[in-house]
Design a protein around this motif. Structure first.
Motif, mmCIF file in Angstrom:
data_model
loop_
_atom_site.group_PDB
_atom_site.id
_atom_site.type_symbol
_atom_site.label_atom_id
_atom_site.label_comp_id
_atom_site.label_asym_id
_atom_site.label_seq_id
_atom_site.Cartn_x
_atom_site.Cartn_y
_atom_site.Cartn_z
ATOM 1 N N PHE A 117 0.821 -1.199 0.000
ATOM 2 C CA PHE A 117 0.000 0.000 0.000
ATOM 3 C C PHE A 117 0.863 1.261 0.000
ATOM 4 N N LEU A 166 0.159 3.938 -2.650
ATOM 5 C CA LEU A 166 -0.400 5.225 -2.233
ATOM 6 C C LEU A 166 0.493 6.373 -2.689
ATOM 7 N N TRP A 178 0.152 6.739 -6.471
ATOM 8 C CA TRP A 178 -1.209 7.169 -6.831
ATOM 9 C C TRP A 178 -1.435 8.623 -6.423
ATOM 10 N N TYR A 179 -0.957 8.976 -5.225
ATOM 11 C CA TYR A 179 -1.255 10.297 -4.688
ATOM 12 C C TYR A 179 -0.566 11.391 -5.491
ATOM 13 N N PHE A 204 -11.508 -6.382 18.917
ATOM 14 C CA PHE A 204 -11.754 -6.578 17.482
ATOM 15 C C PHE A 204 -13.027 -5.851 17.060
ATOM 16 N N LYS A 219 -7.805 15.439 -6.999
ATOM 17 C CA LYS A 219 -8.169 14.122 -6.466
ATOM 18 C C LYS A 219 -9.619 13.823 -6.826
ATOM 19 N N PRO A 220 -9.920 12.614 -7.258
ATOM 20 C CA PRO A 220 -11.270 12.286 -7.709
ATOM 21 C C PRO A 220 -12.233 12.122 -6.537
ATOM 22 N N GLU A 249 -13.121 5.769 -5.346
ATOM 23 C CA GLU A 249 -12.136 6.384 -6.234
ATOM 24 C C GLU A 249 -11.069 7.152 -5.471
ATOM 25 N N ASN A 250 -11.459 7.698 -4.340
ATOM 26 C CA ASN A 250 -10.500 8.495 -3.570
ATOM 27 C C ASN A 250 -10.022 7.730 -2.334
ATOM 28 N N MET A 251 -10.315 6.441 -2.291
ATOM 29 C CA MET A 251 -10.073 5.720 -1.042
ATOM 30 C C MET A 251 -8.628 5.684 -0.583
ATOM 31 N N PRO A 252 -7.636 5.476 -1.466
ATOM 32 C CA PRO A 252 -6.265 5.399 -0.958
ATOM 33 C C PRO A 252 -5.898 6.575 -0.048
ATOM 34 N N ALA A 253 -6.417 7.755 -0.361
ATOM 35 C CA ALA A 253 -6.087 8.921 0.460
ATOM 36 C C ALA A 253 -6.705 8.816 1.848
ATOM 37 N N VAL A 255 -7.132 5.908 3.540
ATOM 38 C CA VAL A 255 -6.689 4.729 4.276
ATOM 39 C C VAL A 255 -5.878 5.055 5.539
ATOM 40 N N PRO A 256 -4.933 6.015 5.482
ATOM 41 C CA PRO A 256 -4.193 6.303 6.727
ATOM 42 C C PRO A 256 -5.115 6.655 7.888
#
Lengths: 436, 175
Positions: A306, A310, A313-314, B58, B87-88, B94-98, B100-101
């Protein structure tokens, strides 16, 4: 003492024979000229329309024909590469698994682990694949540099002549230096493994503190040598396939993949041998520890996967992002299924402490992990070699069978060479009574 | 009915474990054991059931993940989908990676903090809580076992404790 059962022997020989036949067929089946590809493309198009106009290759207009020619030549190179890339992926993957097992073994020595000495012989056995595996990989690299295939575009002088980016990398990426480097890595890894394993075998005759200390130092030295060469190996053997692209954490990413597959292989072989009644001192706490390593390294792999994705991609810089753009376009299912197979499923299955003590769950998770990491290597290597012409068909499956057969045969033959538990060791008693 | 209890003091955790096993064998129920440090295997010897704290953690993690996802979907996608640096922001995926943190950190935050608070509540720990320690020496170097007794079995239990190395045995009136 363990003796290789005739079942395993004939099983691995069948794998080798079937794989070799399949691979030979795929080499013969690969198109031998651009004309053949053109015909193929036409009959493909024709069959979609339900007509058989395969022979009308020259009837289209001149500009179209020119585009067709280029496209056909492109596809021709990809299809020519296909059997080569198909054998390169499992050859590299299984060789790196045995290397990873040896790294794990050296880590146990250097960290003076108290839980693992009863598993040492299993690790030594799997490490024995370093020699045949290393020879296979080196042979493939030599064949590539003899221009028998186009796995590495920078090896083609015609491509380099028209490519300024590659020209600037020629100081590092040139065939003689490439082969010398590969030889140094392989020779170093094999030499260290031979020395350390020889000392371990010698120790069966009686405990010797000098041998123990020598193995400790050798293991520490190997780990330093390994981390440098592993990083360079990943640039040479994997990253240089996509010659225009680079990533700084690539070496770590490959390392995570190697380590998790290696620990998984140790766990599966251990459970197999335990199930056959060997390995009397191995209990479910040892399996539990391996399970924890499988889960931890799976998460480590996902973290690096990732992080690499990331950051690229970013920032979305064109010269970096093409790497992922191509994978997302041509390999969307495989690309994302590696994340599910290598991170989501192992994490959810192995998060439960009780599950990590159950053999079939470890094997189940292990098969998922190994499949996922094969696909990880597939997605690293295939886009730069065969591009959109990839399939998982006869060439890929038969080369997996071939290499797997050699792997199983070598490993179990080596396991039969020495007692399955080390006879003496500084932490052996602790390991026999290991309980978590 | 059990209005009295026995307090037995031990000087060593091995002896304590032995006494616990001996009492359990004779089916006498141990009310509580006070130790200055964690004794490995004591919970097993006493037959205490396994903690479910990990399971709660959990579940709290899943709550944290859901909160983070819902929050960012509402703020960044539903409420005011601006174009920030290209950013989309058309859909969450579509913008999920941003995101994730933040999703990761919120998962860890919820899992850790809510689990700790659960631990405090279940073990009844809070500031200004009155100490329940029956003997101050148990925080330093002594082990104390508390057993409910009645007039019929007090003698028998005291004998078992004595045989198994208790250095002091006291009969206490329950408040």
């Amino acid at each position: 003492m363990y003796t290789m059962s005739s079942k395993i022997k004939s099983f691995s020989l069948i794998l080798i024979v079937v794989g070799a036949i399949g691979l030979a067929y795929s080499f013969i089946d690969a198109p031998s000229s651009v004309e053949e590809v053109k015909e193929m493309l036409h009959s493909d198009g024709a069959s979609h329309e339900g007509e058989s106009v395969a022979m009308e290759a020259n009837s289209s207009s001149s500009s179209d024909a020119h585009g067709d020619d280029e496209h056909a030549e492109h596809i021709y190179h990809q299809l020519q590469n296909k059997p080569w890339a198909a054998i390169y992926v499992p050859a590299l993957f299984l060789f790196l698994i045995s290397l990873g097992v040896f790294v794990f073994y050296a880590l146990q020595n250097a960290s003076q682990a108290g839980w693992s000495p009863v598993l040492f012989r299993v690790m030594e056995g799997i490490s024995s694949y370093l020699v045949p595996g290393g020879i296979i990989v080196y042979l493939l690299l030599i064949l590539s540099s003899l221009h028998l295939n186009h796995l590495f575009v920078w090896m083609d002088p015609e491509v380099v002549a028209h490519d300024e980016i590659i020209q600037n990398k020629v100081a590092y990426l040139n065939t003689p230096f490439f082969l010398i480097r590969a030889f140094i890595y392989l020779a170093g890894w094999i030499l260290f493994s031979k020395l350390i394993i020889k000392n371990s075998r010698k120790m069966d005759e009686g405990f010797d503190l000098r041998l123990h200390k020598r193995n400790f130092k050798l293991s520490a030295g190997f780990l330093v040598f390994f981390i440098v060469t592993e990083s360079m190996m990943s640039w040479d053997w994997i990253m240089s396939i996509d010659t225009h692209w680079f990533s700084t954490l690539f070496g770590w990413f490959v390392l995570a993949s190697i380590l998790v597959s290696a620990v998984t292989t140790i766990a599966i072989v251990t459970i197999y041998l335990k199930g056959k009644g060997y390995l009397e001192h191995v209990n479910n706490s040892h399996i539990h520890d391996l399970g924890k390593f499988m889960m931890g390294f799976s998460i480590f792999w996902a973290y690096l996967w990732f992080s690499q994705f990331l950051l690229i991609w970013y920032s979305n810089i064109p010269e970096e992002v093409t790497y992922y753009a191509q994978r997302l376009e041509d390999y969307p299912v495989l690309f994302f299924s590696t994340v599910i197979l290598n991170w989501v499923l192992p994490m959810l299955i192995l998060i439960n402490s009780d599950f990590k003590r159950i053999n079939w769950i470890i094997v189940f998770a292990g098969v998922i992990i190994l499949l996922g990491h094969y696909l990880n290597f597939f997605v690293m290597i295939m886009p730069g070699t065969v591009g959109e012409s990839w399939t998982i068909g006869i060439p890929e499956i038969s080369s997996i069978l071939l290499i797997l057969g050699v792997f199983i045969f070598t490993v179990f033959k080596a396991l039969a060479k020495a007692p399955l538990t080390v006879q003496h060791g500084a932490f052996l008693e602790e390991s026999k009574h290991f309980h978590y | 009915m059990a209005s009295k209890s026995l307090h037995a003091i031990f000087t060593d955790d091995d002896i304590l474990m032995q006494a616990v096993k001996a009492l359990r064998e004779k089916k006498y129920s141990i009310k509580e054991v006070f130790c200055p440090f964690p004794v490995h295997g004591l919970d097993k010897a006493m037959g205490l059931s396994h903690t479910r704290l990990a399971i709660t953690s959990f579940l709290y993690g899943l709550v944290g993940l859901a909160v983070a996802t819902w929050m960012m979907d509402f703020i960044m996608i539903e409420d005011w989908p601006q174009n920030i640096g290209g950013k989309p922001s058309f859909s969450y995926i579509e913008n999920m990676p941003a995101f994730v943190p933040i999703m990761f950190e919120m998962t860890v935050f919820f899992a850790a903090h809510l689990m700790v608070i659960t631990f405090y509540m279940r073990s009844k720990l809070w500031p200004f809580k009155k100490s329940e320690n029956p003997d101050v020496r148990t925080t330093d170097d002594k082990f104390l076992m508390e057993i409910s007794v009645n007039e019929n079995n007090v003698q028998a239990i005291a004998e078992v404790l004595h045989e198994n190395g208790a250095s002091e045995i006291k009969l206490i009136d329950n408040k």
